[in-house]
Write a protein that holds these residues in place. Structure first.
Motif, PDB file in Angstrom:
ATOM      1  N   LEU A 162      37.537  34.712  47.945  1.00 59.24           N
ATOM      2  CA  LEU A 162      38.521  35.785  48.032  1.00 59.24           C
ATOM      3  C   LEU A 162      38.230  36.780  49.158  1.00 59.24           C
ATOM      4  O   LEU A 162      39.069  37.079  49.990  1.00 59.24           O
ATOM      5  CB  LEU A 162      38.606  36.528  46.699  1.00 59.24           C
ATOM      6  CG  LEU A 162      39.198  35.733  45.531  1.00 59.24           C
ATOM      7  CD1 LEU A 162      39.068  36.513  44.249  1.00 59.24           C
ATOM      8  CD2 LEU A 162      40.641  35.379  45.821  1.00 59.24           C
ATOM      9  N   GLN A 165      37.332  34.670  52.510  1.00 58.93           N
ATOM     10  CA  GLN A 165      38.370  33.680  52.810  1.00 58.93           C
ATOM     11  C   GLN A 165      37.783  32.459  53.514  1.00 58.93           C
ATOM     12  O   GLN A 165      38.321  31.978  54.504  1.00 58.93           O
ATOM     13  CB  GLN A 165      39.460  34.302  53.694  1.00 58.93           C
ATOM     14  CG  GLN A 165      40.111  35.540  53.110  1.00 58.93           C
ATOM     15  CD  GLN A 165      41.292  35.202  52.224  1.00 58.93           C
ATOM     16  OE1 GLN A 165      41.984  34.213  52.451  1.00 58.93           O
ATOM     17  NE2 GLN A 165      41.505  35.981  51.192  1.00 58.93           N
ATOM     18  N   GLU A 167      36.682  28.639  54.301  1.00 58.84           N
ATOM     19  CA  GLU A 167      37.224  27.306  54.076  1.00 58.84           C
ATOM     20  C   GLU A 167      36.220  26.514  53.249  1.00 58.84           C
ATOM     21  O   GLU A 167      35.014  26.819  53.261  1.00 58.84           O
ATOM     22  CB  GLU A 167      37.431  26.600  55.429  1.00 58.84           C
ATOM     23  CG  GLU A 167      38.569  27.161  56.246  1.00 58.84           C
ATOM     24  CD  GLU A 167      39.907  27.070  55.525  1.00 58.84           C
ATOM     25  OE1 GLU A 167      40.214  25.987  54.984  1.00 58.84           O
ATOM     26  OE2 GLU A 167      40.636  28.089  55.470  1.00 58.84           O
ATOM     27  N   CYS A 279      39.514  26.330  45.261  1.00 60.48           N
ATOM     28  CA  CYS A 279      40.135  27.220  46.235  1.00 60.48           C
ATOM     29  C   CYS A 279      41.660  27.180  46.089  1.00 60.48           C
ATOM     30  O   CYS A 279      42.342  28.201  46.139  1.00 60.48           O
ATOM     31  CB  CYS A 279      39.754  26.817  47.650  1.00 60.48           C
ATOM     32  SG  CYS A 279      38.034  27.113  48.020  1.00 60.48           S
ATOM     33  N   LYS A 283      44.284  30.215  45.279  1.00 65.50           N
ATOM     34  CA  LYS A 283      45.439  30.526  46.123  1.00 65.50           C
ATOM     35  C   LYS A 283      46.717  30.576  45.301  1.00 65.50           C
ATOM     36  O   LYS A 283      47.510  31.502  45.395  1.00 65.50           O
ATOM     37  CB  LYS A 283      45.586  29.458  47.211  1.00 65.50           C
ATOM     38  CG  LYS A 283      45.093  29.949  48.572  1.00 65.50           C
ATOM     39  CD  LYS A 283      45.331  28.875  49.619  1.00 65.50           C
ATOM     40  CE  LYS A 283      44.194  28.874  50.612  1.00 65.50           C
ATOM     41  NZ  LYS A 283      44.085  27.606  51.325  1.00 65.50           N
ATOM     42  N   ASN A 286      46.979  33.563  42.985  1.00 65.69           N
ATOM     43  CA  ASN A 286      47.213  34.801  43.703  1.00 65.69           C
ATOM     44  C   ASN A 286      48.689  35.016  44.044  1.00 65.69           C
ATOM     45  O   ASN A 286      49.138  36.152  44.124  1.00 65.69           O
ATOM     46  CB  ASN A 286      46.379  34.825  44.987  1.00 65.69           C
ATOM     47  CG  ASN A 286      45.070  35.556  44.750  1.00 65.69           C
ATOM     48  OD1 ASN A 286      44.970  36.324  43.791  1.00 65.69           O
ATOM     49  ND2 ASN A 286      44.098  35.302  45.592  1.00 65.69           N
TER      50      ASN A 286
END
Lengths: 845, 490
Positions: A162, A165, A167, A279, A283, A286
């Motif tokens: 978060l 960010q 990868e 991940c 996403k 969110n």
């Protein structure tokens, strides 16, 4: 969620092979206590909702307020596993985990030491963003030297996803780095008894997760999941999920290279199947409004069902809810602990050599090695925990063998007990009660079988801090713990009303009992009452405890913190120093020399374990490594202060009559001299005194101790004065993590404080740099606040005592800083500001 | 010259020697005043004009300087001792003693104004004035004036040794008269006394030039002392009260040097918080609170540290440091019981003056010393004894669990019969205690044995017949501090 049931815990306490004793250790603020919450909630003691917020293991008010653990806290947790795949030696599917949550701040390292002593395994927690810190290394080193097996938890993965960010591939690299840094430390401890303890995700002794959000996983869990889905053996999948294993979707094959033949970038197994989906989930949640369909599909895929209420939650809360359901933190941790950490039965077999001071073949050693509930009771008390009743303590520790019962008659061997003087510090008493420590609560027990951690009631009067409790007549004690923190910062305290002095002393004694790293001293020469601790924060807590608890109702005046100095010499005495006895009939000729740093360190290291002069090893080192004359090595008369300190008294005379008679008197004088040096009555460090010649009166009545001791002290003082005496100041090793762009401020501040920067290492994957520096402790007071204001609170520092450093200036020369320090120390101790001149000690022929 | 005579009270001394018909006079001076000794002797000889009288100067005393050294004087068969300088006034010697205090100059006016600023004129509680021996000469005049403004101020007297038997006889008649008076005016006793003092002071002034002056003064004091028979005597002072427990209800005032050992004895015993100190030697006269004074706090902190240490000691040496052991038997007995009761070991050692070197002989066997004797200087003693040295009250505080510390140390500690009986009773009871206690006791006994075993030197070896027969060799010659054959190593 299993329900909390005391009966089941009590039942399980009798099955050592289903017990795990573990400590949670880490650098400060890496999330130990929060993580522990998840495990406590899994055991049914607090609700799942509260886990991650409540900090149950922080039982003190100030701990909750500061959000920092100060004292380690123990709790016993009961879990049930699936019947299918239990560890080999287990006995049924229910397990008891005795867990100790330890503090992460360096100032409280002694708490960690005490926790590790009674544990067989350690859960090492590392923040995945900031990585392993110096304190992580320290506690891990402590664990390994106690033969405590580690498993790793990489925490705060949510931050990587978060905040930063990152990868998936970047996250993978970050994980690799953390694991490598831990393995570097582990591999330096090759221990045949511990076996292979190198950690790796494919071994499933590494977990990843976020304590705050209450989730974590091991690769094993994912492998199991995919095994079901793809109908493949779990082991095969597990291998692919870590390391350089890439999925080539075109050829439907696993390959070892990052790119396929056409040059397309391939996705790593771990990224594609493990962290990638997580991940993705982050996403989607969110922006849940946009992606409702996709989210629902994913939730279905991972088998998480949400109630309608939960669906309405804010995305932040929803994420936590989903993750807690998907990968509950406790499951992964419990799995790791139960499968990869040893039971007492296994661990005690190899730990006994490190623990027991006696012969490894005697009855007690055998009972410990076999974790024999029918053997003699052998319990090690590692710390004293204050009870709710003022002034009394639980003696907390681990039963290594036998079964201890309430009301049982036991022998207590205190810290000062040694087999040489079997009558000293040995007591026989009754155990009033045995209790189980459950966080801030206790549960009374009738008896306790070996392999468990418990508290004893009614033995606190006989123990100072630690000790051995046994029922065997000829038991040797457990070996003493060696603490990495030394109490070098001190404050003097006094009551406002002099009548309260006895109460103050009582309070100081209790404080000392409750904290293994506090030293409470009474300097009868100066009338100072001193509390010595590891650092400013530590002393602040101590003082608070004293004021609010142990000395409640008494007004206490405390001085500003001061550091203790050492005294040393920097060259050979410029002349042979002579002192005469009061009756003028005896003379002593001596010279002082500086000792090599290596020898000082060796003495201090060896002395932690046992008395030095019985170890031929040390003497051999002197002759081989430092090429000392064998003749003199044999004639080392004393170490000092306290018979063990890093100073040597050597007789280099030849054929002196009656010399043996004055040996003990000279040694007594040497103890006195090394305890309070000539400059400002601070301990002497790194000084070798050689006795060059001795003249003694032929009649023994004229060369008694009363004549020799003062003479010896005077001659030693004179030799110190003629050998360029210098003060030594204690130095902190200070580790500061700070964002790169304001590291200049830190350099400025360190410069002002006479700090010397040792290294600056950028933390990869973040904008932080780690600055390591030597910082004089005397300058460190208020450093924390200065650092905060200079960097707007963005820098974070940890200081731990590292070494003593010679202050180059001449303390006897007016106007130097060393001179100022010497005078301040002397005045504080009620001495004349300037020491006596050489003539006072050195007699003329 | 006149000044010198005055400073060392030559006339008074001559008077005293003649009165006692002494022929062997001992002059005891502290090291500070030793330089004047021959001058004093010269002046005395000149004034006495008697060749038969011989003088002895005690250069090194076998007691502390504040105490009268009867032992050394007996060695030269002295029949009179003149003691110079500060005195603890605790002597119980049989031969005549004259204390000569070296007076310091004080300004009565300044002292009175200091009193006025501190207390104004409003009636406060009762005040008791203590003073150092140095201001003895001017105290009467001062008190007279002070008493006008402060009727609530009472004074103490110095408890000087009574030596002149003749004098006592003379006073016996007067005393009887006075006793009658006393009965009549029991309630107004204090006032009476003050009035008397006034009268006497006037007389004194009138006779100032007369040679009899000093004698008169002595007489007055004797008289007062007789009158004060019931009154408390402590630390060489006669207090104007009879009950010691009443003392702390008064405001206690010390007039004299703020470093005077007697002040510390008083303050330790009666509580520093009750004392106000006025040091007349300071430039600006002002009352100071004793408890606020740094040395006092430090001493108390230090002493309590020793008390704390005493709790952990195992072997305790009871050192009888007086020359009059008979009186101290009671206290020795008490301490022995106390130590035994605490499951510790004790040993009684008798030595005149307690010195580091002498105690040094026992450091291997004993953890702690408790000294019976002149406590005044002991508390302030800075020298290194290698082991804690306590006064009896401190040991009692450490080992007597019934006591609670109130911030004082009673330097006038003296156990009564009840206290001893009490301990004996306790000791009897403890014999019936459980097994563990006995084991602990045994442990301590064993410890003592094991300690002597660790000594590397266990006495001279008797190597009969093992040494070769050789010729006698010449040994060392010269003074011990430097033998003739010694060469400087440097």
């Amino acid at each position: 969620m299993s329900k909390y049931s005391l009966e089941k815990i009590l039942e399980l306490m009798n099955h050592p092979s289903n017990i795990r004793n573990i400590s949670v250790i880490a650098h400060v603020d890496h999330g130990k206590t929060t993580l522990t919450d998840s495990m406590v909630s899994k055991a049914g003691i607090i609700s799942t909702k509260l886990a991650g917020e409540k900090r149950v293991m922080d039982t003190r008010k100030d701990e909750q307020l500061r959000c920092i653990t100060i004292k380690s806290t123990a709790i016993s947790l009961y879990y049930e596993l699936d019947e299918q795949s239990l560890p080999q030696d287990s006995d049924g599917n229910s397990f008891l985990i005795n867990l100790i949550d330890s503090p992460g701040h360096v100032d409280f390292s002694s708490e960690v030491t005490a926790a590790l002593r009674v544990s067989d395994g350690a859960l090492v927690v590392v923040d995945c963003v900031s990585g392993a810190f110096v304190q992580t290394e320290t506690v891990l080193n402590q664990a390994l030297s106690e033969r405590v097996k580690p498993v790793l938890m990489i925490n705060k993965v949510d931050r990587a996803i978060l905040e930063l960010q990152l990868e998936p591939e970047e996250i993978y690299q970050q994980f690799v780095k953390v694991i490598e840094s831990i393995n570097v430390i582990i591999s330096s401890y090759e221990d045949e008894y511990l076996g292979d303890i190198i950690i790796g995700p494919t071994k499933s002794n590494v977990a990843f997760g976020a304590g705050k959000q209450g989730w974590s996983f091991t690769l094993n869990q994912f492998a199991e999941m995919y095994a079901k889905k793809w109908n493949m053996p779990k082991e095969k999948i597990l291998k692919r999920l870590w390391g350089d294993n890439f999925w080539d979707p075109k050829r439907k094959k696993w390959v070892k290279t990052k790119k396929d033949k056409e040059g397309n970038v391939l996705e790593r197994g771990f990224c594609k199947y493990v962290i990638g989906p997580i991940c993705q989930l982050f996403k989607l949640v969110n922006q849940k409004e946009k992606n409702e369909k996709a989210l629902n599909k994913l939730l279905n895929g991972i088998g998480v069902k949400l109630t309608n209420e939960e669906r309405e939650e804010e995305s932040k809360e929803l994420l936590v809810t989903i993750m807690k359901k998907f990968l509950p933190a406790a499951d992964a941790l419990i799995e790791m602990i139960i499968y990869h950490l040893p039971s007492p039965k296994v661990a005690q077999r190899y730990r006994v050599q490190n623990l027991y001071a006696g012969d490894q073949n005697d009855e007690c050693a055998q009972a410990i090695a076999n974790c024999d509930p029918d053997g003699p009771v052998m319990m090690y008390v590692s710390k004293m925990i204050p009870t709710k009743k003022k002034g009394r303590f639980y003696a907390f520790g681990r039963v290594f063998s036998g079964t201890i019962k309430s009301g049982q008659k036991v022998t207590i061997l205190g810290q000062n007990y040694s087999a040489e003087f079997p009558k000293k510090d040995r007591f026989i008493t009754k155990v009033q009660n045995t209790v189980l420590m459950m966080g801030n609560k206790i549960e009374p027990l009738i008896k306790c079988c070996c392999g468990n951690m418990i508290g004893l009631v009614g033995v606190d009067d006989y123990l100072v801090k630690t000790g051995t409790i046994t029922t065997h007549e000829n038991a040797y004690p457990f070996k003493q713990m060696s603490f990495t923190v030394s109490p070098v910062v001190r404050i003097a305290i006094k009551p406002k009303k002099i009548q309260n002095l006895p109460k103050l002393i009582e309070g100081m004694q209790k404080l000392e009992k409750a904290d293994s790293c506090v030293k409470c001293l009474i300097d009868e020469k100066s009338g100072e009452y001193i509390i010595a601790g590891a650092g400013e924060l530590h002393l602040e807590i101590c003082l608070k405890d004293l004021k609010d608890d142990y000395c409640k109702g008494i007004e206490i005046i405390s001085s500003d913190p001061v550091v203790s100095f050492s005294e040393t010499v920097t060259q050979e005495s410029s002349q042979v120093c002579l002192a005469k006895s009061a009756n003028n009939h005896n003379r002593l000729f001596v010279k002082a020399y500086p000792l090599e740093e290596g020898i000082i360190n060796t003495i201090e290291k060896v002395n932690k374990d046992q008395k030095i002069y019985s170890t031929n090893n040390f003497l051999n080192t002197l002759t081989t490594k430092y090429s000392w004359d064998k003749k003199f090595v044999k004639k080392i008369w004393a170490f000092g202060p306290e018979q063990t300190g890093p100073n040597l008294l050597i007789d280099t005379t030849k054929g002196i009559q009656y010399l043996n008679e004055i040996k003990s008197a000279c040694s007594a004088g040497f103890q006195s001299f090394t305890g309070v040096g000539v400059l400002c009555n601070e301990p002497v460090r790194g000084v070798k005194i050689e006795i060059k010649d001795v003249k003694l009166h032929a009649d023994s009545i004229h060369r008694g101790e009363n004549q020799v001791i003062p003479m010896a002290i005077n001659s030693f003082y004179a030799s110190e004065l003629t050998a360029k005496p210098r003060l030594m100041e204690p130095i902190f090793l200070c580790e500061i993590s700070v964002p790169k762009y304001i590291s200049g401020q830190v350099y400025n501040l360190l410069n002002q404080k006479r700090g010397i920067v040792l290294s600056e290492i950028p933390k990869e994957g973040s904008n932080l740099v780690i600055i390591k520096s030597d910082l004089p402790i005397i300058e460190s007071f208020g450093f924390n606040a200065d650092l905060r204001s200079a960097t707007q609170g963005k820098a974070f520092e940890q200081c731990v005592f590292d070494h003593w450093e010679v202050v180059e200036e001449d303390p006897l020369k007016e106007g130097t800083r060393a001179n100022k320090w010497m005078k301040e120390t002397r005045v504080r101790k009620g001495l004349e500001p300037v020491p006596f001149p050489l003539e006072h000690y050195h007699d003329k022929l | 010259m006149e000044n010198f005579d005055e400073q060392f009270s030559i006339t008074k001394t001559v008077e005293f020697i003649q009165k006692n018909k002494s022929t062997r006079v001992i002059l005891q001076l502290p090291p500070k005043l030793l330089q004047f000794s021959s001058k004093i002797e010269k002046h005395l000889k000149k004034a006495l004009k008697n060749d038969k009288i011989s003088f002895f100067i005690l250069a090194g005393a076998s007691t502390r300087h504040c105490c009268v050294d009867t032992v050394s004087s007996a060695r030269v068969f002295g029949d009179l001792i003149v003691h110079y300088g500060h005195s603890c006034l605790s002597s119980t010697a049989q031969i005549p003693i004259l204390n000569i205090f070296i007076p310091t100059k004080i300004s009565i006016q300044n002292i009175i104004s200091a009193f006025e600023t501190e207390f104004s004129t409003q009636k406060t509680k009762q005040m008791i004035l203590f003073y150092s021996t140095e201001v003895e000469n001017s105290i009467s005049g001062l008190y007279l004036q002070l008493n006008k403004t402060f009727p609530n101020l009472k004074r103490t007297l110095l408890n000087l040794p009574k030596n002149e038997k003749e004098k006592v006889k003379k006073f016996e008649q007067k005393q009887e008269q006075e006793q009658e008076q006393e009965q009549e005016q029991e309630q107004e006793q204090e006032q009476e006394k003050e009035q008397e003092q006034e009268k006497e002071q006037e007389k004194e002034k009138a006779k100032e030039e007369e040679k009899e002056q000093e004698k008169e003064k002595e007489k007055e004091k004797e008289k007062e002392k007789e009158k004060e028979k019931e009154n408390l005597k402590i630390f060489g002072r006669v207090l104007p009260i009879t009950d010691i427990t009443q003392l702390s209800k008064n405001q206690l005032i010390w007039l004299g040097s703020s470093t005077n050992p007697t002040l510390f004895s008083l303050a330790l015993t009666f509580g520093a918080e009750n004392f106000l100190v006025l040091d007349p030697e300071k430039e600006y006269l002002e009352f100071e609170k004793m408890e606020r004074m740094q040395p006092m706090r430090r001493i108390l902190m230090k002493r309590y540290a020793l008390i704390e240490k005493a709790k952990k000691s195992e072997n305790i040496g009871i050192v009888v440091g007086t020359t009059n052991p008979k009186k101290d038997l009671q206290i020795v007995k008490y301490l022995q019981l106390l130590i035994k009761n605490s499951k510790k070991k004790s040993q009684v050692i008798s030595m005149g003056v307690v010195k580091s070197l002498k105690l040094g002989n026992f450091v291997h066997d004993l953890d702690l010393f408790v000294v019976i004797g002149c406590n005044e200087s002991l508390i302030l003693d800075q020298s290194d004894y290698y082991r804690p040295v306590l006064v009896p009250d401190e040991l009692d505080l450490a080992l007597n669990h019934d006591r609670e510390w109130d911030g004082t140390i009673n330097l006038n500690f003296y156990p009564n019969h009840d206290m001893i009986a009490n301990l004996e009773k306790k000791l009897k009871q403890s014999f019936d205690l459980i097994l563990i206690e006995q084991q602990n006791q045994k442990q301590i006994e064993n410890l003592i044995i094991s300690r002597s075993e660790t000594r590397s030197f266990k006495g001279l070896e008797t190597r009969l017949g093992e040494n070769k027969v050789t010729k006698i060799e010449e040994g060392l010659s010269g003074r011990a501090s430097q033998y003739q054959d010694e060469i400087d190593l440097n």
